[in-house]
Write a protein that holds these residues in place. Structure first.
Motif, PDB file in Angstrom:
ATOM      1  N   MET A  55       1.236   6.237  -7.203  1.00 52.58           N
ATOM      2  CA  MET A  55       0.200   6.948  -7.824  1.00 52.58           C
ATOM      3  C   MET A  55       0.128   8.420  -7.425  1.00 52.58           C
ATOM      4  O   MET A  55      -0.220   9.010  -8.440  1.00 52.58           O
ATOM      5  N   LYS A  56       0.732   8.747  -6.415  1.00 53.09           N
ATOM      6  CA  LYS A  56       0.846  10.407  -6.455  1.00 53.09           C
ATOM      7  C   LYS A  56       1.876  10.854  -6.980  1.00 53.09           C
ATOM      8  O   LYS A  56       1.799  12.008  -7.346  1.00 53.09           O
TER       9      LYS A  56
ATOM     10  N   ASN B 134       0.815  -1.288  -0.029  1.00 47.19           N
ATOM     11  CA  ASN B 134      -0.073   0.184  -0.055  1.00 47.19           C
ATOM     12  C   ASN B 134       1.062   1.382   0.019  1.00 47.19           C
ATOM     13  O   ASN B 134       0.640   2.374  -0.739  1.00 47.19           O
TER      14      ASN B 134
ATOM     15  N   SER C  59     -10.289   3.353  -7.261  1.00 44.57           N
ATOM     16  CA  SER C  59     -11.282   4.278  -6.146  1.00 44.57           C
ATOM     17  C   SER C  59     -10.148   5.428  -5.445  1.00 44.57           C
ATOM     18  O   SER C  59     -10.599   6.558  -5.256  1.00 44.57           O
ATOM     19  N   ARG C  60      -9.068   4.706  -5.208  1.00 45.33           N
ATOM     20  CA  ARG C  60      -7.885   5.576  -4.655  1.00 45.33           C
ATOM     21  C   ARG C  60      -7.747   6.956  -5.942  1.00 45.33           C
ATOM     22  O   ARG C  60      -7.533   8.188  -5.333  1.00 45.33           O
ATOM     23  N   ALA C  61      -7.691   6.561  -6.976  1.00 45.67           N
ATOM     24  CA  ALA C  61      -7.424   7.523  -8.070  1.00 45.67           C
ATOM     25  C   ALA C  61      -8.558   8.364  -7.982  1.00 45.67           C
ATOM     26  O   ALA C  61      -8.307   9.767  -8.245  1.00 45.67           O
TER      27      ALA C  61
ATOM     28  N   ASP D  20      -7.328   0.359  -6.464  1.00 42.19           N
ATOM     29  CA  ASP D  20      -6.667   1.312  -7.108  1.00 42.19           C
ATOM     30  C   ASP D  20      -7.537   2.438  -7.753  1.00 42.19           C
ATOM     31  O   ASP D  20      -7.051   3.933  -7.704  1.00 42.19           O
TER      32      ASP D  20
ATOM     33  N   GLU E   6       0.779   3.886  -3.039  1.00 43.18           N
ATOM     34  CA  GLU E   6       0.472   5.402  -2.872  1.00 43.18           C
ATOM     35  C   GLU E   6       1.603   6.178  -3.389  1.00 43.18           C
ATOM     36  O   GLU E   6       1.348   7.267  -4.020  1.00 43.18           O
TER      37      GLU E   6
ATOM     38  N   ALA F 205     -10.549   9.222  -5.494  1.00 39.23           N
ATOM     39  CA  ALA F 205     -10.524   9.866  -4.021  1.00 39.23           C
ATOM     40  C   ALA F 205      -9.237  11.094  -4.201  1.00 39.23           C
ATOM     41  O   ALA F 205      -9.342  12.063  -3.779  1.00 39.23           O
ATOM     42  N   GLU F 206      -8.213  10.696  -4.975  1.00 37.25           N
ATOM     43  CA  GLU F 206      -7.062  11.511  -4.991  1.00 37.25           C
ATOM     44  C   GLU F 206      -7.316  12.741  -6.152  1.00 37.25           C
ATOM     45  O   GLU F 206      -6.364  13.516  -6.335  1.00 37.25           O
ATOM     46  N   GLY F 207      -8.423  12.572  -6.916  1.00 36.90           N
ATOM     47  CA  GLY F 207      -8.629  13.449  -8.082  1.00 36.90           C
ATOM     48  C   GLY F 207      -7.820  13.048  -9.076  1.00 36.90           C
ATOM     49  O   GLY F 207      -7.468  14.124  -9.922  1.00 36.90           O
ATOM     50  N   LYS F 208      -7.226  12.152  -9.372  1.00 37.77           N
ATOM     51  CA  LYS F 208      -6.466  11.642 -10.682  1.00 37.77           C
ATOM     52  C   LYS F 208      -7.156  11.336 -11.701  1.00 37.77           C
ATOM     53  O   LYS F 208      -8.229  10.509 -11.447  1.00 37.77           O
TER      54      LYS F 208
END
Length: 146
Positions: A75-76, A68, A99-101, A97, A72, A103-106
Motif C-alpha cells: 500500500m505504501k 499485515n 481505513s488504512r488508505a 485496507d 503495508e 489514514a495514510e492519505g492515499k
C-alpha cells in the motif's frame, strides 16, 4: 506518468482481472498490487515461515503479522487504492485496507453495491470517490490521464 493501484477487496470473484483487462484495453499506464489473493497461502504463511504454531489463535496471529507487513509495504508503494465491497462475503479485510488508505492519505476509490450504502456510510464519506462498478472505477482512473 505511471500509477500503481492497490486493489483491496474480496478474493472470491474475478473483479481484479476485470479491472486489469479494462485498464489494458484503454492502454493506461497503470500497474497493480494487492493483498495476497491465494487464500491458503495467506492463512498458512505464518506457520510456513515461523514454524508450526501451538493452536489456531497463534497460527492466525503469525499469519496476520506477515500479511499485515506485506499489505503495508504494497500500500505504501501505491498511488491510489481501490477497495471493492462485494455483496456475498464478509469484508473485514477490505474495510481495514480502506481505513488504512484513509489514514495514510492515499486517494481511495470505493466500489460498493447500493445495498451497502448504509453500512459503509462513514467510510464512503472519507473516500475520494464512491462508485458501484469496476467500469466506473476504471473510468475514474482514465480521467486522471485526460
Amino acid at each position: 506518468m505511471e500509477l500503481t493501484v492497490y486493489l483491496a477487496g474480496e478474493i472470491h470473484t474475478p473483479w481484479r482481472e476485470e479491472i486489469k483487462t479494462l485498464v489494458s484495453e484503454k492502454e493506461l499506464p497503470i500497474s497493480f498490487v494487492s493483498p495476497q489473493t491465494n487464500h491458503d497461502l495467506s492463512d498458512d504463511i505464518g506457520a510456513q515461515i515461523l514454524g508450526k504454531q501451538p493452536n489456531k489463535y497463534f497460527h492466525d496471529d503469525a499469519a496476520s503479522s506477515i500479511n499485515n507487513l506485506r499489505t503495508e509495504v504494497m500500500m505504501k508503494k501505491s498511488d491510489i487504492v481501490i477497495a471493492l465491497f462485494g455483496e456475498e462475503y464478509k469484508q473485514w479485510n477490505t474495510a481495514m485496507d480502506a481505513s488504512r488508505a484513509v489514514a495514510e492519505g492515499k486517494p481511495l476509490i470505493i466500489i460498493r453495491p447500493e445495498k451497502l450504502i448504509h453500512p459503509l456510510k462513514e467510510l464512503s464519506n472519507k473516500a475520494n470517490v464512491v462508485c458501484e462498478s469496476v467500469e466506473q472505477a476504471v473510468s475514474v482512473l482514465e480521467y486522471i490521464y485526460q
